[in-house]
Design a protein around this motif. Structure first.
Motif, PDB file in Angstrom:
ATOM      1  N   ALA A  69      15.396  -0.282  62.137  1.00 53.54           N
ATOM      2  CA  ALA A  69      15.650  -0.416  63.561  1.00 53.54           C
ATOM      3  C   ALA A  69      14.491   0.203  64.325  1.00 53.54           C
ATOM      4  O   ALA A  69      14.356   1.421  64.381  1.00 53.54           O
ATOM      5  N   SER A  70      13.657  -0.645  64.893  1.00 52.54           N
ATOM      6  CA  SER A  70      12.408  -0.188  65.510  1.00 52.54           C
ATOM      7  C   SER A  70      12.490  -0.401  67.019  1.00 52.54           C
ATOM      8  O   SER A  70      12.593  -1.538  67.487  1.00 52.54           O
ATOM      9  N   VAL A  71      12.452   0.693  67.775  1.00 47.74           N
ATOM     10  CA  VAL A  71      12.694   0.669  69.216  1.00 47.74           C
ATOM     11  C   VAL A  71      11.383   0.833  69.993  1.00 47.74           C
ATOM     12  O   VAL A  71      10.590   1.734  69.713  1.00 47.74           O
ATOM     13  N   ASN A  72      11.171  -0.069  70.933  1.00 45.04           N
ATOM     14  CA  ASN A  72      10.045   0.001  71.871  1.00 45.04           C
ATOM     15  C   ASN A  72       8.684   0.007  71.190  1.00 45.04           C
ATOM     16  O   ASN A  72       8.250  -1.028  70.689  1.00 45.04           O
ATOM     17  N   GLU A  73       8.004   1.168  71.133  1.00 42.65           N
ATOM     18  CA  GLU A  73       6.667   1.218  70.536  1.00 42.65           C
ATOM     19  C   GLU A  73       6.700   1.261  69.007  1.00 42.65           C
ATOM     20  O   GLU A  73       5.659   1.200  68.354  1.00 42.65           O
ATOM     21  N   GLN A  74       7.899   1.363  68.430  1.00 46.49           N
ATOM     22  CA  GLN A  74       8.009   1.324  66.968  1.00 46.49           C
ATOM     23  C   GLN A  74       7.798  -0.115  66.499  1.00 46.49           C
ATOM     24  O   GLN A  74       8.420  -1.040  67.018  1.00 46.49           O
ATOM     25  N   VAL A  75       6.924  -0.272  65.531  1.00 42.51           N
ATOM     26  CA  VAL A  75       6.516  -1.604  65.092  1.00 42.51           C
ATOM     27  C   VAL A  75       7.449  -2.127  64.000  1.00 42.51           C
ATOM     28  O   VAL A  75       8.047  -3.200  64.128  1.00 42.51           O
ATOM     29  N   VAL A  76       7.562  -1.376  62.922  1.00 47.90           N
ATOM     30  CA  VAL A  76       8.431  -1.727  61.797  1.00 47.90           C
ATOM     31  C   VAL A  76       8.907  -0.458  61.101  1.00 47.90           C
ATOM     32  O   VAL A  76       8.350   0.626  61.307  1.00 47.90           O
ATOM     33  N   ALA A 199       8.835 -15.067  53.259  1.00 44.67           N
ATOM     34  CA  ALA A 199       9.326 -14.408  54.457  1.00 44.67           C
ATOM     35  C   ALA A 199       8.141 -14.290  55.410  1.00 44.67           C
ATOM     36  O   ALA A 199       7.168 -13.593  55.114  1.00 44.67           O
ATOM     37  N   ILE A 200       8.225 -14.998  56.519  1.00 47.53           N
ATOM     38  CA  ILE A 200       7.153 -14.995  57.518  1.00 47.53           C
ATOM     39  C   ILE A 200       7.579 -14.081  58.651  1.00 47.53           C
ATOM     40  O   ILE A 200       8.674 -14.247  59.201  1.00 47.53           O
ATOM     41  N   GLU A 201       6.743 -13.102  59.021  1.00 43.88           N
ATOM     42  CA  GLU A 201       7.204 -12.087  59.971  1.00 43.88           C
ATOM     43  C   GLU A 201       6.093 -11.543  60.872  1.00 43.88           C
ATOM     44  O   GLU A 201       5.516 -10.494  60.583  1.00 43.88           O
ATOM     45  N   PRO A 202       5.821 -12.228  61.969  1.00 41.77           N
ATOM     46  CA  PRO A 202       4.844 -11.695  62.917  1.00 41.77           C
ATOM     47  C   PRO A 202       5.301 -10.375  63.528  1.00 41.77           C
ATOM     48  O   PRO A 202       6.473 -10.222  63.893  1.00 41.77           O
ATOM     49  N   MET A 203       4.394  -9.431  63.611  1.00 36.61           N
ATOM     50  CA  MET A 203       4.579  -8.177  64.345  1.00 36.61           C
ATOM     51  C   MET A 203       3.511  -8.148  65.412  1.00 36.61           C
ATOM     52  O   MET A 203       2.317  -8.180  65.094  1.00 36.61           O
ATOM     53  N   VAL A 204       3.927  -8.116  66.668  1.00 38.23           N
ATOM     54  CA  VAL A 204       3.008  -8.345  67.784  1.00 38.23           C
ATOM     55  C   VAL A 204       3.087  -7.179  68.769  1.00 38.23           C
ATOM     56  O   VAL A 204       4.184  -6.778  69.184  1.00 38.23           O
ATOM     57  N   ASN A 205       1.925  -6.662  69.157  1.00 42.39           N
ATOM     58  CA  ASN A 205       1.851  -5.547  70.092  1.00 42.39           C
ATOM     59  C   ASN A 205       1.456  -6.025  71.487  1.00 42.39           C
ATOM     60  O   ASN A 205       0.611  -6.918  71.635  1.00 42.39           O
ATOM     61  N   PHE A 206       2.044  -5.398  72.499  1.00 40.94           N
ATOM     62  CA  PHE A 206       1.679  -5.700  73.874  1.00 40.94           C
ATOM     63  C   PHE A 206       0.248  -5.264  74.153  1.00 40.94           C
ATOM     64  O   PHE A 206      -0.478  -5.906  74.910  1.00 40.94           O
ATOM     65  N   GLY A 207      -0.148  -4.165  73.527  1.00 41.96           N
ATOM     66  CA  GLY A 207      -1.497  -3.632  73.724  1.00 41.96           C
ATOM     67  C   GLY A 207      -2.403  -3.939  72.544  1.00 41.96           C
ATOM     68  O   GLY A 207      -2.463  -5.060  72.060  1.00 41.96           O
ATOM     69  N   LYS A 208      -3.062  -2.908  72.054  1.00 39.40           N
ATOM     70  CA  LYS A 208      -4.015  -3.090  70.963  1.00 39.40           C
ATOM     71  C   LYS A 208      -3.279  -3.151  69.614  1.00 39.40           C
ATOM     72  O   LYS A 208      -2.141  -2.704  69.488  1.00 39.40           O
ATOM     73  N   PRO A 209      -3.935  -3.688  68.567  1.00 40.15           N
ATOM     74  CA  PRO A 209      -3.247  -3.907  67.291  1.00 40.15           C
ATOM     75  C   PRO A 209      -3.049  -2.663  66.427  1.00 40.15           C
ATOM     76  O   PRO A 209      -2.228  -2.688  65.505  1.00 40.15           O
ATOM     77  N   ALA A 210      -3.758  -1.565  66.712  1.00 41.20           N
ATOM     78  CA  ALA A 210      -3.730  -0.404  65.817  1.00 41.20           C
ATOM     79  C   ALA A 210      -2.353   0.254  65.781  1.00 41.20           C
ATOM     80  O   ALA A 210      -1.674   0.380  66.805  1.00 41.20           O
ATOM     81  N   VAL A 211      -1.952   0.673  64.585  1.00 41.21           N
ATOM     82  CA  VAL A 211      -0.673   1.357  64.391  1.00 41.21           C
ATOM     83  C   VAL A 211      -0.903   2.624  63.569  1.00 41.21           C
ATOM     84  O   VAL A 211      -1.952   2.806  62.962  1.00 41.21           O
TER      85      VAL A 211
END
Length: 261
Positions: A69-76, A199-211
């Motif tokens: 369960a990833s909330v807001n800025e949590q990616v995965v 399993a295809i699973e895009p993870m998309v950031n509003f800002g920059k890609p770095a995590v």
């Protein structure tokens, strides 16, 4: 090695992935201000066990819960917590199950109450990017065609694709070959053939890609604190395109996606 599944194996994979889709739909309906992700996790585990299946994530390399369960800025890989969701949050729910020796896996990002227009657009574009990736799945295509389609849709809208986490093959193990990046040039990697399951699973950031990964060893967050969204379907390559396996029996949406090539 990438495995092509028999019709008997695909029948089992349809069953477990249908179960995942149905439970995930129920969990999505739970999302509202005041609910905790621990609440959602408890319901998820109860439903998985009641169906005679086993949670795919709980205990996997020590992961402590049934859902991520990833909330807001949590990616995965966010661990469910006692923090109540509040109006304006977005929460990605990722869950999997194992039944009759085969795995299912799916994810959706859900708005909590009223969210900002920016957050709404992020969710829309990420889900559209997943659809574009799925549309690229057909016999004769290459693995990298999937990620190229995802990346094009995401970056056209000014968002960024996470590089560190990828989609994957799935079957008798939760993660199998190949890895499916959500970016890169098309026309590379193994050729897709009928019976392969991904399993295809895009993870998309509003800002920059770095995590970065937090001190719990699991939760990945955006480095710049921007919102992130995550959608996932499990699909199989068919003669004419692909079939989405993570669709519930009550969903009237067509599961078969035919190639126009």
């Amino acid at each position: 090695m990438i495995v092509s599944r028999s019709q008997a194996e695909l029948k089992k994979m349809r069953r477990v992935n249908c179960l995942v889709a149905e439970i995930l739909s129920d969990l999505r309906d739970m999302v509202e201000p005041g609910v905790t992700t621990e609440d959602i996790d408890q319901v998820a585990e109860q439903k998985v066990v009641a169906a005679g299946a086993a949670p795919a994530f709980k205990g996997y390399h020590g992961y402590p819960a049934t859902i991520c369960a990833s909330v807001n800025e949590q990616v995965v890989h966010g661990i469910p917590s006692s923090r109540p969701l509040v109006d304006g949050d977005i929460v990605a729910i990722d869950m999997g199950a194992k039944l009759d020796g085969f795995f299912g896996d799916s994810a959706v990002t859900v708005p909590v109450g009223n969210i900002s227009q920016e957050a709404s657009t992020l969710l829309q574009v990420t889900e559209e990017a997943l659809s574009r990736g799925i549309e690229a799945v057909k016999p004769g295509a290459r693995v990298s065609d999937i990620g190229a389609a995802v990346q094009e849709r995401v970056e056209l809208n000014g968002f960024s694709v996470v590089r560190e986490f990828v989609g994957h093959g799935i079957g008798t193990a939760l993660h199998e070959e190949p890895q499916i990046a959500n970016y890169g040039p098309p026309g590379r990697g193994p050729e897709l053939t009928t019976g392969m399951v991904f399993a295809i699973e895009p993870m998309v950031n509003f800002g920059k890609p770095a995590v970065k990964v937090l001190s719990d060893g699991w939760t990945a967050v955006t480095r710049d604190g921007s919102l992130s969204a995550h959608f996932e379907h499990t699909v199989t390559v068919t003669t004419f395109g692909c079939e989405i396996l993570t669709v519930s029996t009550g969903d009237k949406t067509a599961k078969l996606i035919a190639s126009d090539v």
